[in-house]
Design a protein around this motif. Structure first.
Motif, PDB file in Angstrom:
ATOM      1  N   LYS A 123       0.874  -1.169   0.000  1.00 11.69           N
ATOM      2  CA  LYS A 123       0.000   0.000   0.000  1.00 11.69           C
ATOM      3  C   LYS A 123       0.908   1.214   0.000  1.00 11.69           C
ATOM      4  CE  LYS A 123      -3.917   2.239   1.972  1.00 11.69           C
ATOM      5  NZ  LYS A 123      -5.245   1.948   2.397  1.00 11.69           N
ATOM      6  N   GLY A 124       0.846   1.989  -1.078  1.00 12.08           N
ATOM      7  CA  GLY A 124       1.731   3.142  -1.207  1.00 12.08           C
ATOM      8  C   GLY A 124       3.176   2.688  -1.301  1.00 12.08           C
ATOM      9  N   THR A 125       3.993   3.109  -0.364  1.00 13.46           N
ATOM     10  CA  THR A 125       5.415   2.749  -0.370  1.00 13.46           C
ATOM     11  C   THR A 125       5.749   1.703   0.690  1.00 13.46           C
ATOM     12  OG1 THR A 125       5.948   4.552   1.153  1.00 13.46           O
ATOM     13  CG2 THR A 125       6.091   5.031  -1.219  1.00 13.46           C
ATOM     14  N   LYS A 126       4.722   1.061   1.249  1.00 13.70           N
ATOM     15  CA  LYS A 126       4.952   0.101   2.334  1.00 13.70           C
ATOM     16  C   LYS A 126       4.518  -1.303   1.923  1.00 13.70           C
ATOM     17  CE  LYS A 126       4.765   1.170   6.809  1.00 13.70           C
ATOM     18  NZ  LYS A 126       4.184   1.587   8.115  1.00 13.70           N
ATOM     19  N   ILE A 127       5.401  -2.267   2.148  1.00 14.97           N
ATOM     20  CA  ILE A 127       5.104  -3.670   1.872  1.00 14.97           C
ATOM     21  C   ILE A 127       4.976  -4.400   3.208  1.00 14.97           C
ATOM     22  CG2 ILE A 127       7.548  -4.300   1.666  1.00 14.97           C
ATOM     23  CD1 ILE A 127       6.706  -6.331  -0.518  1.00 14.97           C
ATOM     24  N   SER A 128       4.072  -5.374   3.273  1.00 12.25           N
ATOM     25  CA  SER A 128       3.918  -6.195   4.472  1.00 12.25           C
ATOM     26  C   SER A 128       3.939  -7.665   4.084  1.00 12.25           C
ATOM     27  CB  SER A 128       2.625  -5.852   5.212  1.00 12.25           C
ATOM     28  OG  SER A 128       1.499  -6.148   4.416  1.00 12.25           O
ATOM     29  N   ILE A 129       4.618  -8.437   4.917  1.00  9.18           N
ATOM     30  CA  ILE A 129       4.707  -9.883   4.707  1.00  9.18           C
ATOM     31  C   ILE A 129       4.397 -10.571   6.027  1.00  9.18           C
ATOM     32  CG2 ILE A 129       6.243 -11.806   4.152  1.00  9.18           C
ATOM     33  CD1 ILE A 129       7.777  -9.938   2.308  1.00  9.18           C
ATOM     34  N   GLU A 130       3.448 -11.484   6.001  1.00  4.36           N
ATOM     35  CA  GLU A 130       3.085 -12.228   7.204  1.00  4.36           C
ATOM     36  C   GLU A 130       3.899 -13.509   7.274  1.00  4.36           C
ATOM     37  OE1 GLU A 130      -1.161 -12.750   7.096  1.00  4.36           O
ATOM     38  OE2 GLU A 130      -1.517 -10.617   7.459  1.00  4.36           O
ATOM     39  N   GLY A 131       4.240 -13.910   8.487  1.00  5.07           N
ATOM     40  CA  GLY A 131       5.011 -15.131   8.661  1.00  5.07           C
ATOM     41  C   GLY A 131       4.824 -15.722  10.046  1.00  5.07           C
ATOM     42  N   GLU A 132       5.606 -16.748  10.305  1.00  7.07           N
ATOM     43  CA  GLU A 132       5.578 -17.443  11.590  1.00  7.07           C
ATOM     44  C   GLU A 132       7.011 -17.813  11.939  1.00  7.07           C
ATOM     45  OE1 GLU A 132       3.644 -21.565  13.341  1.00  7.07           O
ATOM     46  OE2 GLU A 132       2.667 -20.577  11.640  1.00  7.07           O
ATOM     47  N   ASP A 133       7.429 -17.495  13.171  1.00  6.77           N
ATOM     48  CA  ASP A 133       8.804 -17.809  13.560  1.00  6.77           C
ATOM     49  C   ASP A 133       8.927 -19.264  14.014  1.00  6.77           C
ATOM     50  OD1 ASP A 133       7.876 -17.938  16.176  1.00  6.77           O
ATOM     51  OD2 ASP A 133       8.835 -16.073  16.816  1.00  6.77           O
ATOM     52  N   ASP A 134      10.137 -19.670  14.412  1.00  3.95           N
ATOM     53  CA  ASP A 134      10.407 -21.059  14.804  1.00  3.95           C
ATOM     54  C   ASP A 134       9.565 -21.513  15.994  1.00  3.95           C
ATOM     55  OD1 ASP A 134      12.255 -21.248  12.768  1.00  3.95           O
ATOM     56  OD2 ASP A 134      13.968 -20.751  14.053  1.00  3.95           O
ATOM     57  N   ALA A 135       9.160 -20.577  16.843  1.00  2.79           N
ATOM     58  CA  ALA A 135       8.358 -20.903  18.025  1.00  2.79           C
ATOM     59  C   ALA A 135       6.863 -20.931  17.713  1.00  2.79           C
ATOM     60  CB  ALA A 135       8.647 -19.887  19.134  1.00  2.79           C
ATOM     61  N   GLY A 136       6.489 -20.664  16.470  1.00  3.47           N
ATOM     62  CA  GLY A 136       5.085 -20.678  16.077  1.00  3.47           C
ATOM     63  C   GLY A 136       4.367 -19.362  16.295  1.00  3.47           C
ATOM     64  N   THR A 137       5.115 -18.308  16.582  1.00  5.02           N
ATOM     65  CA  THR A 137       4.524 -16.987  16.798  1.00  5.02           C
ATOM     66  C   THR A 137       4.289 -16.294  15.453  1.00  5.02           C
ATOM     67  OG1 THR A 137       5.729 -16.807  18.889  1.00  5.02           O
ATOM     68  CG2 THR A 137       4.824 -14.783  17.964  1.00  5.02           C
ATOM     69  N   LEU A 138       3.062 -15.831  15.248  1.00  9.86           N
ATOM     70  CA  LEU A 138       2.725 -15.125  14.012  1.00  9.86           C
ATOM     71  C   LEU A 138       3.263 -13.701  14.075  1.00  9.86           C
ATOM     72  CD1 LEU A 138      -0.982 -16.248  13.559  1.00  9.86           C
ATOM     73  CD2 LEU A 138       1.036 -17.170  12.410  1.00  9.86           C
ATOM     74  N   PHE A 139       3.729 -13.199  12.936  1.00  8.42           N
ATOM     75  CA  PHE A 139       4.240 -11.838  12.864  1.00  8.42           C
ATOM     76  C   PHE A 139       3.980 -11.273  11.478  1.00  8.42           C
ATOM     77  CE2 PHE A 139       7.742 -14.512  11.411  1.00  8.42           C
ATOM     78  CZ  PHE A 139       8.155 -13.885  10.256  1.00  8.42           C
ATOM     79  N   THR A 140       4.088  -9.947  11.388  1.00  4.34           N
ATOM     80  CA  THR A 140       4.025  -9.258  10.099  1.00  4.34           C
ATOM     81  C   THR A 140       5.217  -8.321  10.026  1.00  4.34           C
ATOM     82  OG1 THR A 140       1.602  -9.316  10.118  1.00  4.34           O
ATOM     83  CG2 THR A 140       2.647  -7.819   8.558  1.00  4.34           C
ATOM     84  N   LEU A 141       6.010  -8.481   8.985  1.00  2.00           N
ATOM     85  CA  LEU A 141       7.147  -7.590   8.720  1.00  2.00           C
ATOM     86  C   LEU A 141       6.663  -6.471   7.811  1.00  2.00           C
ATOM     87  CD1 LEU A 141      10.012 -10.069   7.795  1.00  2.00           C
ATOM     88  CD2 LEU A 141       9.911  -8.634   9.815  1.00  2.00           C
ATOM     89  N   PHE A 142       7.085  -5.246   8.098  1.00  2.00           N
ATOM     90  CA  PHE A 142       6.789  -4.108   7.231  1.00  2.00           C
ATOM     91  C   PHE A 142       8.105  -3.521   6.767  1.00  2.00           C
ATOM     92  CE2 PHE A 142       3.180  -4.419  10.089  1.00  2.00           C
ATOM     93  CZ  PHE A 142       2.087  -4.279   9.244  1.00  2.00           C
ATOM     94  N   ALA A 143       8.145  -3.097   5.518  1.00  3.06           N
ATOM     95  CA  ALA A 143       9.326  -2.447   4.971  1.00  3.06           C
ATOM     96  C   ALA A 143       8.839  -1.286   4.102  1.00  3.06           C
ATOM     97  CB  ALA A 143      10.160  -3.420   4.166  1.00  3.06           C
ATOM     98  N   THR A 144       9.650  -0.223   4.050  1.00  2.09           N
ATOM     99  CA  THR A 144       9.274   0.985   3.334  1.00  2.09           C
ATOM    100  C   THR A 144      10.258   1.282   2.222  1.00  2.09           C
ATOM    101  OG1 THR A 144       8.321   1.814   5.388  1.00  2.09           O
ATOM    102  CG2 THR A 144       8.681   3.412   3.635  1.00  2.09           C
ATOM    103  N   LYS A 145       9.746   1.690   1.079  1.00  5.36           N
ATOM    104  CA  LYS A 145      10.557   1.999  -0.108  1.00  5.36           C
ATOM    105  C   LYS A 145      11.199   3.351   0.035  1.00  5.36           C
ATOM    106  CE  LYS A 145       9.703   1.448  -5.066  1.00  5.36           C
ATOM    107  NZ  LYS A 145       8.652   1.368  -6.033  1.00  5.36           N
TER     108      LYS A 145
END
Length: 145
Positions: A123-145
């Motif tokens: 959305k705009g200049t921001k990307i988001s990626i959802e994932g799960e770490d080794d412990a099974g915790t859900l997370f979303t990474l955000f990065a900006t252009k």
């Protein structure tokens, strides 16, 4: 008889002009498809992490890195995810894929699809990626252009 000829000639001329004007407008209304691959291509720098219902700025986490999108076609990109731990440079999220489909999902929203799954949202200049770490915790990474 002369006035009847002028009327027919005028009517024919008006009809011809109207047809030409209408024909010309059709070509002007053609809008080329946007080059979504070029639009989203670039390097996005890790900026936030959302986990456990809270969002943390990059400076409050032990992560750093980038997500790079490279245009392949107007509708596909290659993606390179390189997120590491700040202290150790140990890999947190490192993955790559080619032929990732770029799809408009609403006004100002774009999704990246790979093998039928949505793997990222932009959305705009921001990307988001959802994932799960080794412990099974859900997370979303955000990065900006």
């Amino acid at each position: 008889m002369n006035s009847q000829f002028n009327f027919r000639f005028s009517a024919l001329l008006i009809l011809l002009v109207a047809t030409l004007v209408t024909a010309c407008k059709k070509g002007d209304n053609v809008v080329p498809s946007p080059d979504l691959g070029a639009q989203v291509a670039g390097t996005y720098t890790y900026s936030e992490l959302k986990t456990g219902g809270k969002t943390y700025p990059a400076s409050d986490t032990n992560l750093k890195g980038t997500i790079k999108l490279t245009r392949q076609t107007a509708t596909t990109v290659a993606i390179q995810l390189a997120i590491v731990h700040k202290a150790t440079n140990e890999t947190f999220a490192d993955d790559a894929a080619e032929d990732v489909e770029v799809v408009e999902s609403g006004i100002g929203n774009i999704e990246l699809h790979y093998n039928g799954d949505t793997i990222a949202k932009i959305k705009g200049t921001k990307i988001s990626i959802e994932g799960e770490d080794d412990a099974g915790t859900l997370f979303t990474l955000f990065a900006t252009k």
